[in-house]
Motif scaffolding. Structure first.
Motif, PDB file in Angstrom:
ATOM      1  N   TRP A  57       0.830  -1.205   0.000  1.00 53.44           N
ATOM      2  CA  TRP A  57       0.000   0.000   0.000  1.00 53.44           C
ATOM      3  C   TRP A  57       0.862   1.250   0.000  1.00 53.44           C
ATOM      4  O   TRP A  57       0.639   2.177  -0.781  1.00 53.44           O
ATOM      5  N   LYS A  58       1.868   1.285   0.857  1.00 55.99           N
ATOM      6  CA  LYS A  58       2.734   2.448   0.975  1.00 55.99           C
ATOM      7  C   LYS A  58       3.487   2.707  -0.328  1.00 55.99           C
ATOM      8  O   LYS A  58       3.597   3.856  -0.766  1.00 55.99           O
ATOM      9  N   SER A  59       3.954   1.667  -0.956  1.00 55.58           N
ATOM     10  CA  SER A  59       4.670   1.801  -2.220  1.00 55.58           C
ATOM     11  C   SER A  59       3.767   2.409  -3.300  1.00 55.58           C
ATOM     12  O   SER A  59       4.168   3.331  -4.027  1.00 55.58           O
ATOM     13  N   LYS A  60       2.543   1.909  -3.415  1.00 57.56           N
ATOM     14  CA  LYS A  60       1.595   2.424  -4.407  1.00 57.56           C
ATOM     15  C   LYS A  60       1.167   3.846  -4.072  1.00 57.56           C
ATOM     16  O   LYS A  60       1.047   4.697  -4.949  1.00 57.56           O
ATOM     17  N   ALA A  61       0.923   4.119  -2.796  1.00 53.92           N
ATOM     18  CA  ALA A  61       0.504   5.460  -2.376  1.00 53.92           C
ATOM     19  C   ALA A  61       1.604   6.478  -2.677  1.00 53.92           C
ATOM     20  O   ALA A  61       1.320   7.579  -3.165  1.00 53.92           O
ATOM     21  N   GLN A  62       2.839   6.115  -2.415  1.00 50.59           N
ATOM     22  CA  GLN A  62       3.950   7.029  -2.689  1.00 50.59           C
ATOM     23  C   GLN A  62       4.156   7.224  -4.188  1.00 50.59           C
ATOM     24  O   GLN A  62       4.509   8.310  -4.630  1.00 50.59           O
ATOM     25  N   ALA A  63       3.920   6.179  -4.971  1.00 50.97           N
ATOM     26  CA  ALA A  63       4.095   6.270  -6.422  1.00 50.97           C
ATOM     27  C   ALA A  63       3.041   7.164  -7.074  1.00 50.97           C
ATOM     28  O   ALA A  63       3.250   7.670  -8.176  1.00 50.97           O
ATOM     29  N   THR A  64       1.905   7.350  -6.405  1.00 51.70           N
ATOM     30  CA  THR A  64       0.813   8.150  -6.971  1.00 51.70           C
ATOM     31  C   THR A  64       0.600   9.442  -6.184  1.00 51.70           C
ATOM     32  O   THR A  64      -0.473  10.043  -6.263  1.00 51.70           O
ATOM     33  N   VAL A  65       1.614   9.878  -5.457  1.00 50.77           N
ATOM     34  CA  VAL A  65       1.476  11.049  -4.590  1.00 50.77           C
ATOM     35  C   VAL A  65       1.114  12.317  -5.376  1.00 50.77           C
ATOM     36  O   VAL A  65       0.460  13.210  -4.841  1.00 50.77           O
ATOM     37  N   ASP A  66       1.480  12.397  -6.634  1.00 48.54           N
ATOM     38  CA  ASP A  66       1.167  13.578  -7.447  1.00 48.54           C
ATOM     39  C   ASP A  66      -0.280  13.611  -7.927  1.00 48.54           C
ATOM     40  O   ASP A  66      -0.741  14.627  -8.440  1.00 48.54           O
ATOM     41  N   SER A  67      -0.983  12.510  -7.793  1.00 51.44           N
ATOM     42  CA  SER A  67      -2.390  12.440  -8.188  1.00 51.44           C
ATOM     43  C   SER A  67      -3.247  12.481  -6.921  1.00 51.44           C
ATOM     44  O   SER A  67      -3.468  11.443  -6.271  1.00 51.44           O
ATOM     45  N   ALA A  68      -3.733  13.662  -6.582  1.00 55.35           N
ATOM     46  CA  ALA A  68      -4.464  13.853  -5.327  1.00 55.35           C
ATOM     47  C   ALA A  68      -5.719  12.986  -5.227  1.00 55.35           C
ATOM     48  O   ALA A  68      -6.140  12.635  -4.130  1.00 55.35           O
ATOM     49  N   GLN A  69      -6.313  12.630  -6.358  1.00 56.60           N
ATOM     50  CA  GLN A  69      -7.563  11.863  -6.319  1.00 56.60           C
ATOM     51  C   GLN A  69      -7.339  10.359  -6.389  1.00 56.60           C
ATOM     52  O   GLN A  69      -8.305   9.602  -6.375  1.00 56.60           O
ATOM     53  N   THR A  70      -6.101   9.915  -6.435  1.00 56.62           N
ATOM     54  CA  THR A  70      -5.828   8.481  -6.456  1.00 56.62           C
ATOM     55  C   THR A  70      -5.574   8.001  -5.035  1.00 56.62           C
ATOM     56  O   THR A  70      -4.755   8.554  -4.316  1.00 56.62           O
ATOM     57  N   ARG A  71      -6.316   6.976  -4.650  1.00 52.06           N
ATOM     58  CA  ARG A  71      -6.203   6.436  -3.300  1.00 52.06           C
ATOM     59  C   ARG A  71      -6.062   4.912  -3.352  1.00 52.06           C
ATOM     60  O   ARG A  71      -6.639   4.249  -4.214  1.00 52.06           O
ATOM     61  N   TYR A  72      -5.316   4.395  -2.400  1.00 54.10           N
ATOM     62  CA  TYR A  72      -5.159   2.951  -2.232  1.00 54.10           C
ATOM     63  C   TYR A  72      -5.660   2.559  -0.853  1.00 54.10           C
ATOM     64  O   TYR A  72      -5.570   3.341   0.094  1.00 54.10           O
ATOM     65  N   PHE A  73      -6.180   1.347  -0.758  1.00 57.21           N
ATOM     66  CA  PHE A  73      -6.796   0.866   0.475  1.00 57.21           C
ATOM     67  C   PHE A  73      -6.299  -0.539   0.811  1.00 57.21           C
ATOM     68  O   PHE A  73      -5.960  -1.308  -0.086  1.00 57.21           O
ATOM     69  N   VAL A  74      -6.313  -0.848   2.096  1.00 58.79           N
ATOM     70  CA  VAL A  74      -6.040  -2.204   2.581  1.00 58.79           C
ATOM     71  C   VAL A  74      -7.343  -2.729   3.162  1.00 58.79           C
ATOM     72  O   VAL A  74      -7.941  -2.097   4.037  1.00 58.79           O
ATOM     73  N   VAL A  75      -7.799  -3.874   2.668  1.00 57.17           N
ATOM     74  CA  VAL A  75      -9.027  -4.504   3.164  1.00 57.17           C
ATOM     75  C   VAL A  75      -8.640  -5.774   3.914  1.00 57.17           C
ATOM     76  O   VAL A  75      -7.884  -6.600   3.401  1.00 57.17           O
ATOM     77  N   HIS A  76      -9.164  -5.919   5.102  1.00 53.85           N
ATOM     78  CA  HIS A  76      -8.889  -7.100   5.923  1.00 53.85           C
ATOM     79  C   HIS A  76      -9.817  -8.235   5.483  1.00 53.85           C
ATOM     80  O   HIS A  76     -10.920  -8.386   6.011  1.00 53.85           O
ATOM     81  N   LEU A  77      -9.368  -9.020   4.514  1.00 53.36           N
ATOM     82  CA  LEU A  77     -10.201 -10.088   3.979  1.00 53.36           C
ATOM     83  C   LEU A  77     -10.532 -11.155   5.029  1.00 53.36           C
ATOM     84  O   LEU A  77     -11.620 -11.732   4.998  1.00 53.36           O
ATOM     85  N   HIS A  78      -9.626 -11.392   5.935  1.00 51.76           N
ATOM     86  CA  HIS A  78      -9.863 -12.431   6.948  1.00 51.76           C
ATOM     87  C   HIS A  78     -11.096 -12.102   7.786  1.00 51.76           C
ATOM     88  O   HIS A  78     -11.801 -12.997   8.227  1.00 51.76           O
ATOM     89  N   SER A  79     -11.395 -10.822   7.948  1.00 51.42           N
ATOM     90  CA  SER A  79     -12.610 -10.438   8.697  1.00 51.42           C
ATOM     91  C   SER A  79     -13.874 -10.756   7.909  1.00 51.42           C
ATOM     92  O   SER A  79     -14.909 -11.077   8.484  1.00 51.42           O
ATOM     93  N   LEU A  80     -13.777 -10.668   6.582  1.00 48.63           N
ATOM     94  CA  LEU A  80     -14.948 -10.940   5.736  1.00 48.63           C
ATOM     95  C   LEU A  80     -15.190 -12.434   5.553  1.00 48.63           C
ATOM     96  O   LEU A  80     -16.288 -12.838   5.200  1.00 48.63           O
ATOM     97  N   LEU A  81     -14.166 -13.244   5.780  1.00 49.55           N
ATOM     98  CA  LEU A  81     -14.290 -14.675   5.587  1.00 49.55           C
ATOM     99  C   LEU A  81     -14.904 -15.398   6.781  1.00 49.55           C
ATOM    100  O   LEU A  81     -15.313 -16.546   6.670  1.00 49.55           O
ATOM    101  N   ALA A  82     -14.963 -14.729   7.913  1.00 47.91           N
ATOM    102  CA  ALA A  82     -15.542 -15.349   9.106  1.00 47.91           C
ATOM    103  C   ALA A  82     -17.050 -15.531   8.910  1.00 47.91           C
ATOM    104  O   ALA A  82     -17.721 -14.595   8.511  1.00 47.91           O
ATOM    105  N   PRO A  83     -17.551 -16.720   9.166  1.00 46.23           N
ATOM    106  CA  PRO A  83     -18.994 -16.958   8.942  1.00 46.23           C
ATOM    107  C   PRO A  83     -19.852 -16.222   9.958  1.00 46.23           C
ATOM    108  O   PRO A  83     -19.426 -15.866  11.010  1.00 46.23           O
TER     109      PRO A  83
END
Length: 75
Positions: A49-75
């Motif tokens: 995430w940090k690598s992608k966020a830093q690579a797109t720092v000049d594009s103010a409207q570009t955002r990257y997110f981390v989603v905790h998939l393990h939380s969504l997999l719990a029944p």
């Protein structure tokens, strides 16, 4: 009856793209989202995430997110 799944994996998804507005999280081009990958732990997901966020720092409207998939997999 409930089922409990106890997995040691803590999967995380990192993705991003250009937002329609800085005030929300609606993407301009959903089919064109940049799917960075699925990672086995938060530390590696955060590094990606940090690598992608830093690579797109000049594009103010570009955002990257981390989603905790393990939380969504719990029944």
């Amino acid at each position: 009856m409930t089922t409990t799944i106890d997995s040691g994996q803590k999967l995380h998804l990192v993705f991003g793209g250009e937002l329609e507005s800085l005030d929300g999280v609606d993407f301009k081009d959903v089919p064109g989202l940049d799917i960075v990958g699925i990672f086995p732990d938060f530390a590696s997901a955060q590094a990606a995430w940090k690598s992608k966020a830093q690579a797109t720092v000049d594009s103010a409207q570009t955002r990257y997110f981390v989603v905790h998939l393990h939380s969504l997999l719990a029944p």
